[in-house]
Scaffold this active site. Sequence first.
Site, PDB file in Angstrom:
ATOM      1  N   GLY A 119       0.821  -1.206   0.000  1.00 24.36           N
ATOM      2  CA  GLY A 119       0.000   0.000   0.000  1.00 24.36           C
ATOM      3  C   GLY A 119       0.850   1.248   0.000  1.00 24.36           C
TER       4      GLY A 119
ATOM      5  CB  THR B 124      -2.072   3.286   3.824  1.00 24.24           C
ATOM      6  OG1 THR B 124      -0.963   2.475   3.491  1.00 24.24           O
ATOM      7  CG2 THR B 124      -2.430   4.194   2.681  1.00 24.24           C
TER       8      THR B 124
ATOM      9  CE  LYS C 253       3.075   0.212   3.505  1.00 26.15           C
ATOM     10  NZ  LYS C 253       2.549   1.542   3.194  1.00 26.15           N
ATOM     11  CB  THR C 254       4.338   0.813  10.543  1.00 24.97           C
ATOM     12  OG1 THR C 254       4.988   1.110   9.324  1.00 24.97           O
ATOM     13  CG2 THR C 254       5.336   0.481  11.602  1.00 24.97           C
TER      14      THR C 254
ATOM     15  CG  HIS D 250      -9.155  33.190 -12.423  1.00 25.05           C
ATOM     16  ND1 HIS D 250      -8.475  33.045 -13.603  1.00 25.05           N
ATOM     17  CD2 HIS D 250      -9.133  31.976 -11.825  1.00 25.05           C
ATOM     18  CE1 HIS D 250      -8.063  31.793 -13.713  1.00 25.05           C
ATOM     19  NE2 HIS D 250      -8.437  31.115 -12.635  1.00 25.05           N
ATOM     20  CD  GLU D 251      -9.691  31.472  -7.839  1.00 22.02           C
ATOM     21  OE1 GLU D 251     -10.335  30.411  -7.756  1.00 22.02           O
ATOM     22  OE2 GLU D 251      -8.553  31.533  -8.361  1.00 22.02           O
TER      23      GLU D 251
ATOM     24  CG  HIS E  30     -12.356  28.551 -11.354  1.00 27.10           C
ATOM     25  ND1 HIS E  30     -12.188  27.819 -12.501  1.00 27.10           N
ATOM     26  CD2 HIS E  30     -11.142  29.116 -11.105  1.00 27.10           C
ATOM     27  CE1 HIS E  30     -10.948  27.957 -12.936  1.00 27.10           C
ATOM     28  NE2 HIS E  30     -10.286  28.749 -12.105  1.00 27.10           N
TER      29      HIS E  30
HETATM   30  P1  ADP Z   1       2.991   3.080   6.676  1.00 27.91           P
HETATM   31  O1  ADP Z   1       3.746   2.077   7.460  1.00 27.91           O
HETATM   32  O2  ADP Z   1       1.906   2.488   5.835  1.00 27.91           O
HETATM   33  O3  ADP Z   1       3.842   4.028   5.872  1.00 27.91           O
HETATM   34  P2  ADP Z   1       2.320   4.067   9.258  1.00 27.91           P
HETATM   35  O4  ADP Z   1       1.722   2.857   9.845  1.00 27.91           O
HETATM   36  O5  ADP Z   1       3.714   4.355   9.637  1.00 27.91           O
HETATM   37  O6  ADP Z   1       2.200   4.033   7.690  1.00 27.91           O
HETATM   38  O7  ADP Z   1       1.387   5.299   9.580  1.00 27.91           O
HETATM   39  C1  ADP Z   1       1.864   6.472  10.180  1.00 27.91           C
HETATM   40  C2  ADP Z   1       0.878   7.010  11.176  1.00 27.91           C
HETATM   41  O8  ADP Z   1      -0.326   7.421  10.541  1.00 27.91           O
HETATM   42  C3  ADP Z   1       0.457   5.993  12.198  1.00 27.91           C
HETATM   43  O9  ADP Z   1       1.333   5.980  13.267  1.00 27.91           O
HETATM   44  C4  ADP Z   1      -0.926   6.477  12.605  1.00 27.91           C
HETATM   45  O10 ADP Z   1      -0.843   7.435  13.614  1.00 27.91           O
HETATM   46  C5  ADP Z   1      -1.451   7.126  11.352  1.00 27.91           C
HETATM   47  N1  ADP Z   1      -2.317   6.181  10.635  1.00 27.91           N
HETATM   48  C6  ADP Z   1      -2.079   5.641   9.424  1.00 27.91           C
HETATM   49  N2  ADP Z   1      -3.088   4.834   9.056  1.00 27.91           N
HETATM   50  C7  ADP Z   1      -3.981   4.831  10.052  1.00 27.91           C
HETATM   51  C8  ADP Z   1      -5.231   4.172  10.269  1.00 27.91           C
HETATM   52  N3  ADP Z   1      -5.755   3.343   9.358  1.00 27.91           N
HETATM   53  N4  ADP Z   1      -5.884   4.406  11.432  1.00 27.91           N
HETATM   54  C9  ADP Z   1      -5.358   5.243  12.346  1.00 27.91           C
HETATM   55  N5  ADP Z   1      -4.187   5.881  12.203  1.00 27.91           N
HETATM   56  C10 ADP Z   1      -3.494   5.702  11.074  1.00 27.91           C
HETATM   57 ZN    ZN Z   2      -8.282  29.153 -12.145  1.00 27.66          ZN
END
Ligand code: ADP
Ligand code: ZN
Length: 605
Positions: A194, A198, A200-201, A415-416, A419
């Site tokens: 991913g 997102t 993963k850690t 301009h804005e 839009h």
């Molecule tokens: P990755 O390992 O995917 O790069 P991390 O797990 O290190 O991302 O995410 C960094 C921080 O972002 C986490 O410590 C957390 O605080 C926040 N975070 C990311 N995803 C989530 C989630 N699904 N729910 C809650 N917090 C999240």
């Molecule tokens: Zn514009």
Amino acid sequence: MGDIIKNFLFWLMALMLFICILCGINFIFKGDNNIDYTDFLSSVRKNEVEKVTIHGNNIILKKKDQTEYRTYLPIYDSKLLNLLLSHHIAINGIPIKKHNMYLSIFVSWFPTLLLVSVWMYFMKQFKNNVGKSNSFGKSKMHIVTDKNIKITFSDVAGCNEAKEEVSEIVEYLKEPKKFQKLGGKIPNGILMIGPPGTGKTLLAKAIAGEAQVSFLTLSGSDFVEMFVGVGASRVRDVFEHARNVSPCIIFIDEIDAVGRQRGGVSGGNDEREQTLNQMLVEMDGFKGNEGIILIAATNRPDVLDSALLRPGRFDRHVFVSLPDMIGRKEILQVHMKNIPLASDVDPLIIARGTPGFSGADLRNLVNESALFAAKENNQVVSMLDFEKAKDKIMIGAERRSMLMTEIQKECTAYHESGHVIIGRLVPEHDPAHKVTIVPRGRALGVTFFLPKVDSVSISKEKLESKISTLYGGRLAEEIIYGVQKVSTGAVNDIQIATDLARNMVTKWGFSDKLGPLLYKNNTRENVFYESVNSTSHITSTDTSSIIDQEIKLLIDRNYIRAKNLLYDHLDILHNMKDALMKYETLNSFQIDHLMNRKCEKFFVK
Ligand code: ADP
Ligand code: ZN
């Protein structure tokens, strides 16, 4: 070992500094003005000198006007003493200290000593590395082991599928025996795929937290070292360590740093290959009863060596994608738990306005909002703080200090407004929810559109509406000031609109003439990244010119539509410009009023 080197360098610098100071003392001595010996003698003869200090061959003279000079005795001058005495000059002598000699010897030898010792140090390290003890590999390992992880699945929001997929692992780690009795086979390796941030850690940690096992973490780049063989020995260390603390989870971030396809275009990298091979060997050595689970994270699964993905290795893949709107809302709620919120804060609205944000971005958003609130000395974090933080993250900080002339401001306001008005009038378009002429980042003004739902796929009608809206800004300028006076402020709009139109014609099959086919660009920009087996079509020149015609048609059609709409609503355009000039920022209610021609509500002329 990094620490040792740092220490070593620190002491080295300290020593050198000390020596410089010592030498400096000798040089500073008093009296900086050098004069020639002959000048010195003539001063003496003219009776200008009051006192003389002699230190070896160095002479410092103090004149009667209290200025000090320094000179050097070129040869032994036996008449000097008599001369000084005859002019009644006070004479003072300083003995030459012995240690200066040692010091000067040391100073002259210092660079050589330094070189020799550094060289010896590295030779020793190198020997260690080659030899069996492998302390080079071991000492630098940063295995972070955490036994009491407090993170649980409730801290991970918005990725329910991924959570479900890994919940089985938790069961297994809790009671490995139960699974083995039934002959169940638990994967040793899980690959989390991913985009960055997102979670993963976080998810891997939550697994460890739920199962109450140790969590070993390291990054793929830790393995990649200058010396061949170090990475492989580190892999051995990690697994050895894991066996001692099992049941446990080994988490390897950025596995692509080690696990890239072997023998690619970039040429072989012996070190990486050895490391990867060692990892494969260790994984194959699992008999499934050690209670060790390897979790690796990557955002580039396409570059991984296929050997890593074979059964028995990282054969279980868990996709952790960017959160959707509901997911974003849940993630926001998780992080909002820690801050005091005002009653007007609605996480769903914030989630709606943050498409494409990752979990880490959302955490950052909450944090920034709290900082904004703190800056204003507020007790609670309000929706306004969230808005500010969001705009700062998405577009860059406000640049109120940027000087804009009234004319520039007016031009931006038109301009804005263009839009906003077109965005409200064309079908299927996300409604404008805020518009501002406060410069931000590189933009002079910004219109914010807020989607009602996350769009996974977009209809042709909506895309065309987008193109019309993008031209709304430039058209407003053109209508008000005439074609000759249009500014270059629309570069971005034009680029986005053209890209959209090109994609509609060549990728998404929205052109009747060309049909639903993929027409590749002839540029060779992606040569390096395209995998070997992707065939690259080259579009013929005939087709290319049809593509160009179709893009032009599509754009013209929407350009004219926007122009007509603006001409039909010129009064709104003027009113909105006036409102923007007065208030700088309009929210969705104010925009509503203006669009319904009820501007007197908040805007008295
Ligand atoms: P990755 O390992 O995917 O790069 P991390 O797990 O290190 O991302 O995410 C960094 C921080 O972002 C986490 O410590 C957390 O605080 C926040 N975070 C990311 N995803 C989530 C989630 N699904 N729910 C809650 N917090 C999240
Ligand atoms: Zn514009």
